[in-house]
Write an enzyme that holds these catalytic residues in place. Sequence first.
Site, PDB file in Angstrom:
ATOM      1  N   GLY A  97      45.299  41.744  37.207  1.00  0.00           N
ATOM      2  CA  GLY A  97      44.724  40.410  37.004  1.00  0.00           C
ATOM      3  C   GLY A  97      43.253  40.271  36.658  1.00  0.00           C
ATOM      4  O   GLY A  97      42.747  39.156  36.619  1.00  0.00           O
ATOM      5  N   SER A 143      37.174  36.438  36.929  1.00  0.00           N
ATOM      6  CA  SER A 143      38.435  36.687  37.653  1.00  0.00           C
ATOM      7  C   SER A 143      38.176  37.193  39.065  1.00  0.00           C
ATOM      8  O   SER A 143      37.296  38.037  39.281  1.00  0.00           O
ATOM      9  CB  SER A 143      39.272  37.765  36.946  1.00  0.00           C
ATOM     10  N   ASP A 154      53.248  44.230  31.711  1.00  0.00           N
ATOM     11  CA  ASP A 154      53.663  42.849  31.910  1.00  0.00           C
ATOM     12  C   ASP A 154      54.332  42.817  33.287  1.00  0.00           C
ATOM     13  O   ASP A 154      55.334  43.506  33.505  1.00  0.00           O
ATOM     14  CB  ASP A 154      54.656  42.458  30.800  1.00  0.00           C
ATOM     15  N   ILE A 167      47.900  37.318  39.857  1.00  0.00           N
ATOM     16  CA  ILE A 167      48.545  36.926  38.602  1.00  0.00           C
ATOM     17  C   ILE A 167      49.082  35.506  38.713  1.00  0.00           C
ATOM     18  O   ILE A 167      49.778  35.178  39.678  1.00  0.00           O
ATOM     19  CB  ILE A 167      49.731  37.888  38.298  1.00  0.00           C
ATOM     20  N   TYR A 188      47.595  29.188  46.747  1.00  0.00           N
ATOM     21  CA  TYR A 188      46.799  27.959  46.789  1.00  0.00           C
ATOM     22  C   TYR A 188      47.507  26.948  47.686  1.00  0.00           C
ATOM     23  O   TYR A 188      48.753  26.929  47.768  1.00  0.00           O
ATOM     24  CB  TYR A 188      46.610  27.408  45.359  1.00  0.00           C
ATOM     25  N   TYR A 243      48.672  20.114  40.166  1.00  0.00           N
ATOM     26  CA  TYR A 243      48.981  21.551  40.219  1.00  0.00           C
ATOM     27  C   TYR A 243      50.354  21.868  39.625  1.00  0.00           C
ATOM     28  O   TYR A 243      50.705  23.026  39.408  1.00  0.00           O
ATOM     29  CB  TYR A 243      48.860  22.055  41.665  1.00  0.00           C
ATOM     30  N   LYS A 258      53.808  28.892  43.911  1.00  0.00           N
ATOM     31  CA  LYS A 258      53.026  29.423  45.052  1.00  0.00           C
ATOM     32  C   LYS A 258      53.849  29.386  46.344  1.00  0.00           C
ATOM     33  O   LYS A 258      53.734  30.292  47.176  1.00  0.00           O
ATOM     34  CB  LYS A 258      51.724  28.636  45.221  1.00  0.00           C
ATOM     35  N   THR A 261      37.792  29.980  37.392  1.00  0.00           N
ATOM     36  CA  THR A 261      38.235  31.133  36.604  1.00  0.00           C
ATOM     37  C   THR A 261      39.077  30.575  35.449  1.00  0.00           C
ATOM     38  O   THR A 261      39.296  29.366  35.387  1.00  0.00           O
ATOM     39  CB  THR A 261      39.143  32.042  37.452  1.00  0.00           C
ATOM     40  N   ALA A 263      42.378  30.897  35.037  1.00  0.00           N
ATOM     41  CA  ALA A 263      43.580  30.271  35.615  1.00  0.00           C
ATOM     42  C   ALA A 263      43.212  28.975  36.324  1.00  0.00           C
ATOM     43  O   ALA A 263      43.892  27.964  36.174  1.00  0.00           O
ATOM     44  CB  ALA A 263      44.261  31.232  36.581  1.00  0.00           C
TER      45      ALA A 263
HETATM   46  P1  NAI Z   1      42.420  34.670  36.006  1.00  0.00           P
HETATM   47  O1  NAI Z   1      42.886  33.798  34.887  1.00  0.00           O
HETATM   48  O2  NAI Z   1      41.151  35.382  35.842  1.00  0.00           O
HETATM   49  O3  NAI Z   1      43.574  35.677  36.439  1.00  0.00           O
HETATM   50  C1  NAI Z   1      44.958  35.449  36.213  1.00  0.00           C
HETATM   51  C2  NAI Z   1      45.505  36.745  35.647  1.00  0.00           C
HETATM   52  O4  NAI Z   1      46.926  36.743  35.493  1.00  0.00           O
HETATM   53  C3  NAI Z   1      44.918  37.065  34.252  1.00  0.00           C
HETATM   54  O5  NAI Z   1      44.232  38.295  34.291  1.00  0.00           O
HETATM   55  C4  NAI Z   1      46.147  37.146  33.373  1.00  0.00           C
HETATM   56  O6  NAI Z   1      46.012  38.008  32.276  1.00  0.00           O
HETATM   57  C5  NAI Z   1      47.183  37.614  34.395  1.00  0.00           C
HETATM   58  N1  NAI Z   1      48.549  37.482  33.895  1.00  0.00           N
HETATM   59  C6  NAI Z   1      49.135  36.380  33.337  1.00  0.00           C
HETATM   60  N2  NAI Z   1      50.384  36.676  32.943  1.00  0.00           N
HETATM   61  C7  NAI Z   1      50.614  37.979  33.277  1.00  0.00           C
HETATM   62  C8  NAI Z   1      51.723  38.861  33.137  1.00  0.00           C
HETATM   63  N3  NAI Z   1      52.879  38.459  32.573  1.00  0.00           N
HETATM   64  N4  NAI Z   1      51.599  40.135  33.582  1.00  0.00           N
HETATM   65  C9  NAI Z   1      50.455  40.568  34.149  1.00  0.00           C
HETATM   66  N5  NAI Z   1      49.364  39.781  34.308  1.00  0.00           N
HETATM   67  C10 NAI Z   1      49.441  38.502  33.882  1.00  0.00           C
HETATM   68  O7  NAI Z   1      42.306  33.648  37.251  1.00  0.00           O
HETATM   69  P2  NAI Z   1      42.143  33.885  38.843  1.00  0.00           P
HETATM   70  O8  NAI Z   1      41.731  32.571  39.380  1.00  0.00           O
HETATM   71  O9  NAI Z   1      41.317  35.072  39.119  1.00  0.00           O
HETATM   72  O10 NAI Z   1      43.654  34.101  39.297  1.00  0.00           O
HETATM   73  C11 NAI Z   1      44.067  35.131  40.142  1.00  0.00           C
HETATM   74  C12 NAI Z   1      45.066  34.610  41.178  1.00  0.00           C
HETATM   75  O11 NAI Z   1      44.396  33.714  42.079  1.00  0.00           O
HETATM   76  C13 NAI Z   1      46.236  33.817  40.583  1.00  0.00           C
HETATM   77  O12 NAI Z   1      47.406  34.107  41.320  1.00  0.00           O
HETATM   78  C14 NAI Z   1      45.811  32.386  40.838  1.00  0.00           C
HETATM   79  O13 NAI Z   1      46.897  31.479  40.845  1.00  0.00           O
HETATM   80  C15 NAI Z   1      45.194  32.562  42.223  1.00  0.00           C
HETATM   81  N6  NAI Z   1      44.372  31.444  42.694  1.00  0.00           N
HETATM   82  C16 NAI Z   1      43.375  30.950  41.901  1.00  0.00           C
HETATM   83  C17 NAI Z   1      42.646  29.854  42.309  1.00  0.00           C
HETATM   84  C18 NAI Z   1      41.618  29.260  41.397  1.00  0.00           C
HETATM   85  O14 NAI Z   1      41.230  28.090  41.615  1.00  0.00           O
HETATM   86  N7  NAI Z   1      41.122  29.991  40.413  1.00  0.00           N
HETATM   87  C19 NAI Z   1      42.860  29.214  43.630  1.00  0.00           C
HETATM   88  C20 NAI Z   1      43.887  29.855  44.406  1.00  0.00           C
HETATM   89  C21 NAI Z   1      44.620  30.927  43.944  1.00  0.00           C
END
Ligand code: NAI
Length: 269
Positions: free
Chosen positions: A15, A21, A66, A95, A150, A160, A167, A199, A201
Amino acid sequence: MSNNLLAGKKGIITGALDENSIAWKVALKAKEQGAKFVLTNAPVALRMGGIQELAKECNTEVIPADATSVDDITKLYTESKEILGGNFDFLLHSIGMSPNVRKGKAYNDLNYDWLQKTYDISAVSFHKMMQTADKMDIMNQYGSILGLSYIAAQRTYPFYNDMADAKALLESIARSYGYHFGKRKNVRVNTISQSPTPTTAGSGISGFDSFYNFAEKMSPLGNATAEECADYIIMMFSDFTKKVTMQNLFHDGGYSFTGISEELIEEMK
Ligand code: NAI
């Protein structure tokens, strides 16, 4: 600041897309704390290029996978074991992606093919990562597995969308697999429920800025940053949390247990 909390530990970090990220910060901190790990992301995300710089900085490699493909995960684990010279002590599932959110479909007008994708990418992939690790017997005793969640899993946040249901499923999978991995290998499985974080996401969710500011005013300690989330993750990977399992751990500055704050009352006057 290094206390070598992860000295000798090996693992997989999914991720890391760009420097915002959460997983990116985890990689830098895991390196600082003495861990060896392999980075991975979806092949399409690798085209953005940033992750290769991170790998260089962390003295490691990137293996595309993936997370919805068991074949990709199997290949990832096989090659990573070779690179790291042994089995894993930690796995980070960081992810999330919803085609419905991305394409602006409302919760009462979901595209069900996309909904399946949301579940598969954002939740079922966590099960796939664990089941594959389990079948390959690739986790060390007292290993630690984490996913990121989340609070929309417990309470309704209309913006959301279908990610809320994803989630809820993710947290349930952590509990269910936590039982099996605990019994068999003393491996712990948890989710961390993180504050809104700017970020890719996070800011893809509509109205992100408003609910980020709302959460900031609601939380006695303020929103938890990506960096602070990474610190918590390092602690959860360390030997100081060996008996914490099957939990959804709120990392949100107290948001989840605050009814209302004085700042918000003031604004309502
Ligand atoms: P991010 O966008 O930097 O990371 C999400 C990652 O998921 C990306 O690196 C993306 O390439 C990867 N991804 C998507 N489809 C994929 C697949 N098929 N196979 C492998 N990787 C895949 O955003 P962030 O915020 O760092 O997200 C990380 C986790 O934290 C996620 O689960 C997100 O839902 C969770 N989260 C984020 C919050 C926020 O407000 N940013 C709050 C609470 C949880």
